[in-house]
Design a protein around this motif. Structure first.
Motif, PDB file in Angstrom:
ATOM      1  N   SER A 241       7.720  14.908  -8.730  1.00  0.00           N
ATOM      2  CA  SER A 241       7.349  16.223  -9.243  1.00  0.00           C
ATOM      3  C   SER A 241       5.976  16.696  -8.774  1.00  0.00           C
ATOM      4  O   SER A 241       5.688  17.885  -8.827  1.00  0.00           O
ATOM      5  N   PHE A 242       5.123  15.762  -8.323  1.00  0.00           N
ATOM      6  CA  PHE A 242       3.752  16.110  -7.974  1.00  0.00           C
ATOM      7  C   PHE A 242       3.450  15.725  -6.534  1.00  0.00           C
ATOM      8  O   PHE A 242       3.727  14.602  -6.108  1.00  0.00           O
TER       9      PHE A 242
ATOM     10  N   GLN B 260       4.706   8.046  -2.924  1.00  0.00           N
ATOM     11  CA  GLN B 260       3.863   8.933  -3.706  1.00  0.00           C
ATOM     12  C   GLN B 260       2.457   8.962  -3.128  1.00  0.00           C
ATOM     13  O   GLN B 260       1.833   7.927  -2.905  1.00  0.00           O
ATOM     14  N   ARG B 261       1.939  10.165  -2.891  1.00  0.00           N
ATOM     15  CA  ARG B 261       0.555  10.339  -2.447  1.00  0.00           C
ATOM     16  C   ARG B 261      -0.363  10.266  -3.668  1.00  0.00           C
ATOM     17  O   ARG B 261      -0.108  10.910  -4.692  1.00  0.00           O
TER      18      ARG B 261
ATOM     19  N   PRO C   5       3.443  -1.247  -1.736  1.00  0.00           N
ATOM     20  CA  PRO C   5       4.434  -0.383  -1.091  1.00  0.00           C
ATOM     21  C   PRO C   5       4.731   0.861  -1.929  1.00  0.00           C
ATOM     22  O   PRO C   5       4.587   0.861  -3.151  1.00  0.00           O
ATOM     23  N   GLY C   6       5.108   1.926  -1.249  1.00  0.00           N
ATOM     24  CA  GLY C   6       5.496   3.157  -1.931  1.00  0.00           C
ATOM     25  C   GLY C   6       4.355   4.096  -2.234  1.00  0.00           C
ATOM     26  O   GLY C   6       4.575   5.205  -2.715  1.00  0.00           O
ATOM     27  N   LEU C   7       3.118   3.669  -1.964  1.00  0.00           N
ATOM     28  CA  LEU C   7       1.953   4.491  -2.259  1.00  0.00           C
ATOM     29  C   LEU C   7       1.209   4.811  -0.968  1.00  0.00           C
ATOM     30  O   LEU C   7       1.032   3.941  -0.114  1.00  0.00           O
ATOM     31  N   GLN C   8       0.771   6.049  -0.840  1.00  0.00           N
ATOM     32  CA  GLN C   8      -0.093   6.453   0.258  1.00  0.00           C
ATOM     33  C   GLN C   8      -1.415   6.897  -0.355  1.00  0.00           C
ATOM     34  O   GLN C   8      -1.476   7.903  -1.062  1.00  0.00           O
ATOM     35  N   ILE C   9      -2.458   6.117  -0.110  1.00  0.00           N
ATOM     36  CA  ILE C   9      -3.764   6.415  -0.680  1.00  0.00           C
ATOM     37  C   ILE C   9      -4.451   7.450   0.208  1.00  0.00           C
ATOM     38  O   ILE C   9      -4.784   7.179   1.360  1.00  0.00           O
TER      39      ILE C   9
END
Length: 222
Positions: free
Chosen positions: A79-80, A106-107, A139-143
């Motif tokens: 959603s974000f 997710q960013r 995994p799954g996160l983009q910082i």
């Protein structure tokens, strides 16, 4: 509402994030009609209600900027476009797990508590540096960068050291990170009373509420 075009010129090159918590969908729609596209919300249910009500605004970008409880993570993924308030390794690990379960990326921004205020969440400089290898491996996160909320002060000049420290911290991380995996290009800092100083210290996102919408209503919506 203030003149958005004039404010956009003042804020260049930073992006304005309109902090729309406690503001009505009608006010958001009005600001959108003037060209604003990025809106920040603090409360999960209020945000999801607005996202549903304003789903006809196809290119609107929603940011989550409030404290995120782990039991609410599953409700917000997808959603974000950006979550600004990842304030601990534990929260990042929970986000990562849910992202893997849903097959999404997710960013996020990592929130730093540079003044070590007990009333605010966030990583200290030492915590961030000690846990960086663990954080960037999830995994799954983009910082995408860092966020901070400095102490409330009478003038923006008083918080300049915190903005400068956040910028310097981001640069230290960039020097030891694969930027194709984690871009580390965003500095979310500065609000209606200190955004000019934040921009001078290289803010890329300024979170503006009062200056755009006027004073917030006295109680939470929804």
């Amino acid at each position: 509402m203030t003149n958005l075009q004039q404010l956009q010129q003042q804020c260049q090159p930073a992006q304005i994030l309109a902090v729309s918590k406690l503001q009505s969908a009608e006010k958001i729609r009005e600001l959108y009609s003037k060209g604003q596209r990025h809106f920040g919300e603090n409360y999960v249910q209020e945000a999801l209600d607005k996202i549903k009500e304003l789903q006809d605004l196809k290119d609107i970008q929603w940011h989550f900027i409030g404290h995120l409880q782990t039991n609410k993570i599953k409700h917000i993924l997808g959603s974000f476009s950006l979550i600004h308030s990842v304030d601990s390794l534990r929260l990042a690990e929970q986000l990562s797990r849910h992202c893997q379960d849903k097959g999404v990326q997710q960013r996020i921004l990592l929130q730093m508590n540079l003044a070590r205020e007990e009333s605010k969440g966030g990583l200290s400089r030492a915590e961030l540096e000690n846990k960086w290898d663990l954080l960037k491996a999830l995994p799954g996160l983009q910082i995408c960068g860092l966020m901070t909320m400095p102490p409330l002060t009478e003038s923006g000049e008083e918080v300049r050291p915190y903005f400068r420290e956040l910028r310097e911290q981001l640069q230290r991380l960039r020097e030891k990170t694969d930027l194709t995996q984690h871009p580390l290009q965003e500095l979310s800092m500065g609000t209606s009373h200190d955004f000019a100083v934040a921009i001078e210290e290289s803010a890329t996102i300024v979170r503006l509420g009062t200056i755009l919408f006027g004073e917030r209503p006295g109680k939470r919506l929804g």
